[in-house]
Design a protein around this motif. Sequence first.
Motif, PDB file in Angstrom:
ATOM      1  N   PRO A 128       0.806  -1.233   0.000  1.00 57.91           N
ATOM      2  CA  PRO A 128       0.000   0.000   0.000  1.00 57.91           C
ATOM      3  C   PRO A 128       0.836   1.278   0.000  1.00 57.91           C
ATOM      4  N   TYR A 129       1.992   1.265   0.666  1.00 58.92           N
ATOM      5  CA  TYR A 129       2.857   2.447   0.684  1.00 58.92           C
ATOM      6  C   TYR A 129       3.418   2.720  -0.716  1.00 58.92           C
ATOM      7  N   CYS A 130       3.741   1.642  -1.427  1.00 57.93           N
ATOM      8  CA  CYS A 130       4.235   1.780  -2.805  1.00 57.93           C
ATOM      9  C   CYS A 130       3.142   2.342  -3.701  1.00 57.93           C
ATOM     10  N   ASN A 131       1.918   1.860  -3.544  1.00 62.64           N
ATOM     11  CA  ASN A 131       0.816   2.339  -4.377  1.00 62.64           C
ATOM     12  C   ASN A 131       0.555   3.823  -4.163  1.00 62.64           C
ATOM     13  N   ILE A 132       0.623   4.266  -2.932  1.00 63.70           N
ATOM     14  CA  ILE A 132       0.440   5.697  -2.639  1.00 63.70           C
ATOM     15  C   ILE A 132       1.550   6.500  -3.317  1.00 63.70           C
ATOM     16  N   HIS A 133       2.787   5.980  -3.231  1.00 60.15           N
ATOM     17  CA  HIS A 133       3.928   6.667  -3.836  1.00 60.15           C
ATOM     18  C   HIS A 133       3.798   6.714  -5.364  1.00 60.15           C
ATOM     19  N   SER A 163      10.182  -2.978 -10.093  1.00 62.36           N
ATOM     20  CA  SER A 163       9.854  -3.816  -8.928  1.00 62.36           C
ATOM     21  C   SER A 163      10.096  -5.282  -9.277  1.00 62.36           C
ATOM     22  N   PRO A 164      10.063  -6.169  -8.268  1.00 60.74           N
ATOM     23  CA  PRO A 164      10.186  -7.596  -8.546  1.00 60.74           C
ATOM     24  C   PRO A 164       8.890  -8.220  -9.094  1.00 60.74           C
ATOM     25  N   ASP A 165       7.830  -7.431  -9.234  1.00 62.97           N
ATOM     26  CA  ASP A 165       6.571  -7.971  -9.756  1.00 62.97           C
ATOM     27  C   ASP A 165       6.749  -8.497 -11.182  1.00 62.97           C
ATOM     28  N   SER A 166       5.955  -9.503 -11.533  1.00 58.30           N
ATOM     29  CA  SER A 166       5.971 -10.057 -12.889  1.00 58.30           C
ATOM     30  C   SER A 166       5.362  -9.047 -13.855  1.00 58.30           C
ATOM     31  N   PRO A 167       5.646  -9.179 -15.167  1.00 57.91           N
ATOM     32  CA  PRO A 167       5.045  -8.266 -16.145  1.00 57.91           C
ATOM     33  C   PRO A 167       3.521  -8.187 -16.043  1.00 57.91           C
ATOM     34  N   GLU A 168       2.865  -9.332 -15.836  1.00 52.32           N
ATOM     35  CA  GLU A 168       1.396  -9.341 -15.734  1.00 52.32           C
ATOM     36  C   GLU A 168       0.920  -8.495 -14.561  1.00 52.32           C
ATOM     37  N   ASN A 169       1.635  -8.567 -13.449  1.00 51.41           N
ATOM     38  CA  ASN A 169       1.245  -7.798 -12.272  1.00 51.41           C
ATOM     39  C   ASN A 169       1.541  -6.309 -12.432  1.00 51.41           C
ATOM     40  N   LEU A 170       2.498  -5.969 -13.299  1.00 49.44           N
ATOM     41  CA  LEU A 170       2.747  -4.553 -13.583  1.00 49.44           C
ATOM     42  C   LEU A 170       1.519  -3.916 -14.225  1.00 49.44           C
ATOM     43  N   LYS A 171       0.880  -4.668 -15.122  1.00 52.36           N
ATOM     44  CA  LYS A 171      -0.331  -4.157 -15.793  1.00 52.36           C
ATOM     45  C   LYS A 171      -1.410  -3.826 -14.778  1.00 52.36           C
ATOM     46  N   ALA A 172      -1.611  -4.724 -13.818  1.00 52.68           N
ATOM     47  CA  ALA A 172      -2.636  -4.516 -12.785  1.00 52.68           C
ATOM     48  C   ALA A 172      -2.311  -3.276 -11.951  1.00 52.68           C
ATOM     49  N   THR A 173      -1.031  -3.101 -11.620  1.00 51.49           N
ATOM     50  CA  THR A 173      -0.608  -1.934 -10.833  1.00 51.49           C
ATOM     51  C   THR A 173      -0.834  -0.645 -11.622  1.00 51.49           C
ATOM     52  N   ALA A 174      -0.472  -0.652 -12.909  1.00 54.98           N
ATOM     53  CA  ALA A 174      -0.639   0.548 -13.743  1.00 54.98           C
ATOM     54  C   ALA A 174      -2.105   0.968 -13.803  1.00 54.98           C
ATOM     55  N   GLU A 175      -2.986  -0.012 -13.937  1.00 53.55           N
ATOM     56  CA  GLU A 175      -4.427   0.291 -13.996  1.00 53.55           C
ATOM     57  C   GLU A 175      -4.936   0.805 -12.653  1.00 53.55           C
ATOM     58  N   ARG A 195       8.022   2.708   4.955  1.00 53.72           N
ATOM     59  CA  ARG A 195       6.891   3.630   5.090  1.00 53.72           C
ATOM     60  C   ARG A 195       7.281   5.065   4.739  1.00 53.72           C
ATOM     61  N   GLN A 196       8.582   5.329   4.668  1.00 53.26           N
ATOM     62  CA  GLN A 196       9.075   6.670   4.363  1.00 53.26           C
ATOM     63  C   GLN A 196       9.384   6.787   2.875  1.00 53.26           C
ATOM     64  N   ARG A 197       8.798   7.763   2.210  1.00 48.51           N
ATOM     65  CA  ARG A 197       9.052   8.012   0.782  1.00 48.51           C
ATOM     66  C   ARG A 197       9.305   9.500   0.584  1.00 48.51           C
ATOM     67  N   ILE A 198      10.073   9.814  -0.445  1.00 56.06           N
ATOM     68  CA  ILE A 198      10.305  11.230  -0.767  1.00 56.06           C
ATOM     69  C   ILE A 198       8.988  11.829  -1.256  1.00 56.06           C
ATOM     70  N   SER A 199       8.664  13.019  -0.804  1.00 53.73           N
ATOM     71  CA  SER A 199       7.436  13.674  -1.272  1.00 53.73           C
ATOM     72  C   SER A 199       7.650  14.161  -2.702  1.00 53.73           C
ATOM     73  N   THR A 200       6.577  14.240  -3.462  1.00 55.93           N
ATOM     74  CA  THR A 200       6.709  14.729  -4.840  1.00 55.93           C
ATOM     75  C   THR A 200       7.149  16.195  -4.843  1.00 55.93           C
TER      76      THR A 200
END
Length: 198
Positions: free
Chosen positions: A73-78, A100-112, A182-187
């Motif tokens: 969830p922290y990655c998705n927010i980022h 990321s280590p996600d598979s190509p198929e899972n990248l599509k789901a994340t992008a959407e 949990r810590q990410r650089i702010s945009t």
Amino acid sequence: MKKILLIFLTALTSAAYAQKPTPKSAADIAPLLIGEKIPNASLKTPENVDVSILDLLKKKKTVLVFYRGGWCPYCNIHLQSLAGAEEQIIDLGYQIIAVSPDSPENLKATAEKDKVKYSLLSDSKGTFIKAVGIDYQAPENYKEVINVHSNGINNSLLPVPSVFVISTDADILFEYIAPDFRQRISTELLVSVLKNLK
């Protein structure tokens, strides 16, 4: 002859990184530093096509993001936050590439899911993540989820969430590496950095 030598050196470098033991925790990593060069690696697009990271970096200055996976969830927010600032980042002369280590198929789901238009790339084997020096052993409670999201290729490695700003010559101009996922650089801070690097 030069091409053969380059292939040999790339293979040798990859073999050296593959033999390096994976740090036990996020605090133990030894990342590449500002001024060093990003090494080459073959990554996969969401369409499962192999791409050279150096070929992509040559096209435009790059905000190179490493995230744990679309399950985080922290990655998705980022990722969503970067998507919101993408126009500003492009106007400053940069492209965004997230790995990321996600598979190509899972990248599509994340992008959407995260409404991402910038490039998401798969490093399921962790070769590039290791070469950049931000890999560590996944805690036991993450192993099943990363195994599922990498389609069984990875069950033991995670990247420390990181943002690198890279020149077209693959030089690291700036980096933000957070062992606490949990810590990410702010945009806002990232855009400010990009403006100052111009």
